[in-house]
Design an enzyme around this catalytic site. Structure first.
Site, mmCIF file in Angstrom:
data_model
loop_
_atom_site.group_PDB
_atom_site.id
_atom_site.type_symbol
_atom_site.label_atom_id
_atom_site.label_comp_id
_atom_site.label_asym_id
_atom_site.label_seq_id
_atom_site.Cartn_x
_atom_site.Cartn_y
_atom_site.Cartn_z
ATOM 1 N N LYS A 249 0.998 -1.058 0.029
ATOM 2 C CA LYS A 249 -0.029 0.312 0.114
ATOM 3 C C LYS A 249 0.766 1.246 0.164
ATOM 4 O O LYS A 249 0.876 1.976 -1.029
ATOM 5 C CB LYS A 249 -0.961 -0.456 0.941
ATOM 6 C CG LYS A 249 -2.074 -0.734 1.497
ATOM 7 C CD LYS A 249 -2.855 -1.106 2.692
ATOM 8 C CE LYS A 249 -2.339 -1.346 3.897
ATOM 9 N NZ LYS A 249 -1.592 -2.300 4.269
ATOM 10 N N ARG B 189 -9.144 0.792 9.530
ATOM 11 C CA ARG B 189 -9.038 -0.373 9.809
ATOM 12 C C ARG B 189 -9.772 -1.185 10.700
ATOM 13 O O ARG B 189 -9.797 -2.517 10.983
ATOM 14 C CB ARG B 189 -7.834 -0.118 10.570
ATOM 15 C CG ARG B 189 -6.248 -0.972 10.075
ATOM 16 C CD ARG B 189 -5.139 -0.513 11.132
ATOM 17 N NE ARG B 189 -3.809 -1.480 10.494
ATOM 18 C CZ ARG B 189 -2.373 -0.826 9.709
ATOM 19 N NH1 ARG B 189 -3.059 0.827 9.179
ATOM 20 N NH2 ARG B 189 -1.525 -2.076 9.885
ATOM 21 N N ARG C 170 0.283 -8.818 13.713
ATOM 22 C CA ARG C 170 0.418 -7.875 13.080
ATOM 23 C C ARG C 170 -1.315 -8.641 12.125
ATOM 24 O O ARG C 170 -2.044 -7.704 11.433
ATOM 25 C CB ARG C 170 0.525 -6.600 11.732
ATOM 26 C CG ARG C 170 1.445 -5.804 13.276
ATOM 27 C CD ARG C 170 2.593 -5.028 12.710
ATOM 28 N NE ARG C 170 2.809 -4.267 11.601
ATOM 29 C CZ ARG C 170 3.468 -4.167 10.640
ATOM 30 N NH1 ARG C 170 5.168 -4.730 10.989
ATOM 31 N NH2 ARG C 170 4.405 -3.398 10.156
ATOM 32 N N ARG D 299 12.366 -5.937 4.344
ATOM 33 C CA ARG D 299 12.157 -4.982 4.004
ATOM 34 C C ARG D 299 12.724 -3.643 5.079
ATOM 35 O O ARG D 299 12.761 -3.933 5.831
ATOM 36 C CB ARG D 299 10.503 -4.381 3.748
ATOM 37 C CG ARG D 299 10.256 -3.981 4.987
ATOM 38 C CD ARG D 299 8.961 -3.453 4.371
ATOM 39 N NE ARG D 299 7.927 -3.615 5.925
ATOM 40 C CZ ARG D 299 6.648 -3.126 5.907
ATOM 41 N NH1 ARG D 299 5.923 -3.515 4.624
ATOM 42 N NH2 ARG D 299 6.029 -3.205 6.718
ATOM 43 N N ARG E 187 12.227 -0.401 9.865
ATOM 44 C CA ARG E 187 10.669 -0.925 11.215
ATOM 45 C C ARG E 187 11.203 -1.441 12.562
ATOM 46 O O ARG E 187 10.883 -2.892 12.269
ATOM 47 C CB ARG E 187 9.834 -0.914 10.664
ATOM 48 C CG ARG E 187 9.400 -0.030 9.731
ATOM 49 C CD ARG E 187 7.989 -0.332 9.447
ATOM 50 N NE ARG E 187 6.643 0.072 9.678
ATOM 51 C CZ ARG E 187 5.221 -0.299 9.441
ATOM 52 N NH1 ARG E 187 5.244 -0.077 7.789
ATOM 53 N NH2 ARG E 187 4.686 -0.984 9.648
HETATM 54 P P1 AMP Z 1 1.032 1.009 8.981
HETATM 55 O O1 AMP Z 1 2.320 1.459 8.778
HETATM 56 O O2 AMP Z 1 0.036 1.241 8.531
HETATM 57 O O3 AMP Z 1 1.764 -0.846 9.151
HETATM 58 O O4 AMP Z 1 1.116 0.898 10.609
HETATM 59 C C1 AMP Z 1 1.799 0.527 11.369
HETATM 60 C C2 AMP Z 1 1.028 0.473 13.050
HETATM 61 O O5 AMP Z 1 0.290 1.659 13.305
HETATM 62 C C3 AMP Z 1 -0.538 -0.733 13.253
HETATM 63 O O6 AMP Z 1 0.352 -2.073 13.183
HETATM 64 C C4 AMP Z 1 -0.733 -0.281 14.055
HETATM 65 O O7 AMP Z 1 -0.461 -0.360 15.093
HETATM 66 C C5 AMP Z 1 -1.142 1.705 14.167
HETATM 67 N N1 AMP Z 1 -1.981 1.817 13.363
HETATM 68 C C6 AMP Z 1 -1.422 2.248 12.346
HETATM 69 N N2 AMP Z 1 -2.996 2.235 11.889
HETATM 70 C C7 AMP Z 1 -3.953 2.446 12.280
HETATM 71 C C8 AMP Z 1 -5.121 2.583 12.343
HETATM 72 N N3 AMP Z 1 -5.580 3.441 11.252
HETATM 73 N N4 AMP Z 1 -6.121 2.300 13.537
HETATM 74 C C9 AMP Z 1 -5.386 0.968 14.255
HETATM 75 N N5 AMP Z 1 -3.982 0.746 14.733
HETATM 76 C C10 AMP Z 1 -3.605 1.848 13.233
#
Ligand code: AMP
Length: 215
Positions: free
Chosen positions: A13, A88, A172, A127, A161
Site C-alpha cells: 500500500k 482498519r 499484525r 524490508r 521498522r
Molecule cells: P502501518 O504502517 O500501516 O503498518 O501501521 C503500523 C502500526 O500503527 C499498526 O500495526 C498499528 O499498531 C498502528 N496503526 C496504524 N494505522 C492504524 C489505524 N488506522 N488504527 C489503529 N492502529 C493503527
C-alpha cells in the site's frame, strides 16, 4: 480524486501510495507514518503508540478517527489524497463515511490489493529503507545496486521498522484478519470495491491500479 488502498501489512500500500503521489499529485495519508512521527517526537501519544505498535495491536478508533479528520482538513489534501492504513476497523470505516460526507468529500476509488498471506512475512521481515530519503529496499528482492549505498540519494544509513520482526508481523496479520478484513466486505456491499493482484511486480500493480482509477 480520493483513493483508499486496502490490504494486509506488506501488501504494498505504501509503495503504491507513493507512486500515486508522484503520478497524480495526491497526498499519501498513512496513519502508520503519523504514529511513527509521534513516536520519534517522544510525545505522550508517541509513547502510547510505541507500546501498541510493538505488540502488533491497533490504536483506539476514536484517536485514529480524530487524527485522520484533522489531517484531511489541511490545505494540501484539497488536491486529493490516498488513504493508506486507515480505516482498519468497521467503526473507522463508518466514521470515515460520515466524516467525508460532512466535509463534502467522497472516496472515488476503493482498491483492494490481493496477496498471498504466507509470502507477507518474508516480504515484511526483509524490508528496510534509506534513513535519508526513505527509498525502500529488501534483503532478498531489492538490494541496493551498490551494497550499503542508496540508489536514489547515495545515503549510507538504512533503517528497519521496529515492528517488522516476525513475532510482531504475525500479531499484525492476526489483527488484520480479525479487525480489518471485515471492512473489505463493507465496501463490497456498498458496490465501491475493486481489486488488483498485489503479488505482481511494483510496475504491474501500479498499472493495474491506474486502470481502476476514475478518468
Ligand atoms: P502501518 O504502517 O500501516 O503498518 O501501521 C503500523 C502500526 O500503527 C499498526 O500495526 C498499528 O499498531 C498502528 N496503526 C496504524 N494505522 C492504524 C489505524 N488506522 N488504527 C489503529 N492502529 C493503527
Amino acid at each position: 480524486m480520493n483513493v483508499l488502498l486496502l490490504g494486509p501489512p506488506g501488501a504494498g500500500k505504501g509503495t503504491q501510495a507513493k507512486r500515486l503521489e508522484r503520478t497524480h499529485g495526491l497526498v499519501q495519508l498513512s496513519t502508520g507514518d503519523m504514529l511513527r512521527e509521534a513516536v520519534a517526537s517522544g510525545s505522550e501519544l508517541g509513547k502510547q503508540a510505541k507500546a501498541v505498535m510493538d505488540a502488533g495491536r491497533l490504536m483506539p478508533d476514536d484517536l485514529m478517527i480524530r487524527m485522520i479528520s484533522q489531517r484531511i482538513d489541511q490545505p494540501d489534501c484539497a488536491k486529493g489524497f490516498i488513504l493508506d492504513g486507515f480505516p482498519r476497523t468497521i467503526a473507522q470505516a463508518e466514521s470515515l463515511d460520515e466524516m467525508l460526507s460532512e466535509k463534502g468529500l467522497k472516496l472515488d476509488s476503493v482498491i483492494k490489493m490481493r496477496v498471498d498471506e504466507e509470502a507477507l512475512v518474508e516480504r515484511i521481515t526483509g524490508r528496510f529503507s534509506c534513513a535519508n530519503c526513505g527509498a525502500g529496499y529488501h534483503d532478498k528482492f531489492q538490494r541496493p545496486k551498490v551494497e550499503g549505498v542508496c540508489d536514489t540519494c547515495g545515503g549510507a544509513r538504512f533503517t528497519r521498522r521496529a515492528d517488522d520482526n516476525e513475532e510482531t508481523v504475525r500479531a499484525r496479520l492476526a489483527e488484520y484478519r480479525e479487525q480489518t478484513a471485515p471492512i473489505v466486505r463493507y465496501y463490497k456491499e456498498k458496490g465501491a470495491l475493486t481489486s488488483v493482484e498485489g503479488m505482481a511486480s511494483i510496475d504491474q500493480v501500479a498499472d493495474e491500479i491506474e486502470a481502476r482509477l476514475p478518468t
